[in-house]
Design a protein around this motif. Structure first.
Motif, PDB file in Angstrom:
ATOM      1  N   THR A  13       0.829  -1.192   0.000  1.00 42.55           N
ATOM      2  CA  THR A  13       0.000   0.000   0.000  1.00 42.55           C
ATOM      3  C   THR A  13       0.868   1.249   0.000  1.00 42.55           C
ATOM      4  O   THR A  13       1.781   1.369   0.797  1.00 42.55           O
ATOM      5  CB  THR A  13      -0.910   0.023   1.242  1.00 42.55           C
ATOM      6  N   LYS A  14       0.587   2.167  -0.908  1.00 40.46           N
ATOM      7  CA  LYS A  14       1.323   3.421  -0.961  1.00 40.46           C
ATOM      8  C   LYS A  14       0.794   4.327   0.141  1.00 40.46           C
ATOM      9  O   LYS A  14      -0.402   4.481   0.313  1.00 40.46           O
ATOM     10  CB  LYS A  14       1.127   4.115  -2.306  1.00 40.46           C
ATOM     11  N   ARG A  15       1.705   4.952   0.896  1.00 33.45           N
ATOM     12  CA  ARG A  15       1.344   5.806   2.013  1.00 33.45           C
ATOM     13  C   ARG A  15       1.852   7.224   1.761  1.00 33.45           C
ATOM     14  O   ARG A  15       2.808   7.426   1.020  1.00 33.45           O
ATOM     15  CB  ARG A  15       1.965   5.279   3.301  1.00 33.45           C
ATOM     16  N   GLN A  16       1.196   8.164   2.409  1.00 35.56           N
ATOM     17  CA  GLN A  16       1.585   9.560   2.277  1.00 35.56           C
ATOM     18  C   GLN A  16       1.513  10.221   3.645  1.00 35.56           C
ATOM     19  O   GLN A  16       0.592   9.969   4.416  1.00 35.56           O
ATOM     20  CB  GLN A  16       0.634  10.279   1.311  1.00 35.56           C
ATOM     21  N   GLY A  17       2.479  11.078   3.935  1.00 33.59           N
ATOM     22  CA  GLY A  17       2.494  11.796   5.201  1.00 33.59           C
ATOM     23  C   GLY A  17       1.563  12.995   5.164  1.00 33.59           C
ATOM     24  O   GLY A  17       1.403  13.655   4.144  1.00 33.59           O
ATOM     25  N   VAL A  18       0.923  13.266   6.296  1.00 36.86           N
ATOM     26  CA  VAL A  18       0.058  14.430   6.462  1.00 36.86           C
ATOM     27  C   VAL A  18       0.506  15.151   7.727  1.00 36.86           C
ATOM     28  O   VAL A  18       0.637  14.536   8.783  1.00 36.86           O
ATOM     29  CB  VAL A  18      -1.428  14.026   6.586  1.00 36.86           C
ATOM     30  N   VAL A  19       0.753  16.449   7.605  1.00 28.01           N
ATOM     31  CA  VAL A  19       1.120  17.261   8.767  1.00 28.01           C
ATOM     32  C   VAL A  19      -0.155  17.917   9.269  1.00 28.01           C
ATOM     33  O   VAL A  19      -0.866  18.577   8.511  1.00 28.01           O
ATOM     34  CB  VAL A  19       2.161  18.337   8.401  1.00 28.01           C
ATOM     35  N   VAL A  20      -0.435  17.706  10.562  1.00 26.07           N
ATOM     36  CA  VAL A  20      -1.654  18.250  11.169  1.00 26.07           C
ATOM     37  C   VAL A  20      -1.243  19.220  12.265  1.00 26.07           C
ATOM     38  O   VAL A  20      -0.610  18.835  13.247  1.00 26.07           O
ATOM     39  CB  VAL A  20      -2.533  17.118  11.761  1.00 26.07           C
ATOM     40  N   TYR A  21      -1.598  20.496  12.091  1.00 25.35           N
ATOM     41  CA  TYR A  21      -1.319  21.523  13.093  1.00 25.35           C
ATOM     42  C   TYR A  21      -2.522  21.621  14.024  1.00 25.35           C
ATOM     43  O   TYR A  21      -3.651  21.796  13.576  1.00 25.35           O
ATOM     44  CB  TYR A  21      -1.046  22.873  12.415  1.00 25.35           C
ATOM     45  N   LEU A  22      -2.260  21.504  15.322  1.00 27.94           N
ATOM     46  CA  LEU A  22      -3.332  21.431  16.308  1.00 27.94           C
ATOM     47  C   LEU A  22      -3.428  22.712  17.125  1.00 27.94           C
ATOM     48  O   LEU A  22      -2.424  23.308  17.469  1.00 27.94           O
ATOM     49  CB  LEU A  22      -3.077  20.250  17.265  1.00 27.94           C
TER      50      LEU A  22
END
Length: 114
Positions: A13-22
């Motif tokens: 499975t191809k994965r991708q990073g997500v940056v989440v600012y909280l």
């Protein structure tokens, strides 16, 4: 070459990073339902998730709707060139810049002494 480019011919499975600012770091554990948390910075108030590439746009849209999330965006780590020729080119460039700085500082020292 990026990791996902290496995985093109595999069944992984191809994965991708997500940056989440909280805006509220106490709710970071709720992000587990959207992807795998790989890094969390309490001090800086952000989290990095890995999600399936096929669901990337949908997950970012859902994350941006959450009231404790300031912003969610795609990480640029997939765009980093990891090929050895690119890395060698960067090292050569850095070495040349360092030599120029050293020569410039040596010239200043000899001018100052004379």
């Amino acid at each position: 070459m990026s990791i996902n480019q290496d995985l093109v011919d595999t069944t992984l499975t191809k994965r991708q990073g997500v940056v989440v600012y909280l805006n509220s770091v106490s709710n970071q554990y709720k992000l587990r339902r959207y992807g795998d948390i790989v890094y969390f910075s309490k001090k800086m108030g952000y989290c990095i998730l890995y999600v399936d590439q096929e669901e990337l746009d949908q997950v970012i849209e859902q994350l941006n709707r959450l009231n404790f999330v300031d912003q969610a965006e795609k990480a640029v780590s997939d765009e980093v060139d990891l090929s050895s020729s690119h890395i060698e080119e960067q090292i050569t460039t850095l070495a040349q810049e360092a030599e120029q700085k050293l020569q410039g500082s040596q010239e200043k020292n000899t001018d100052h002494i004379a």
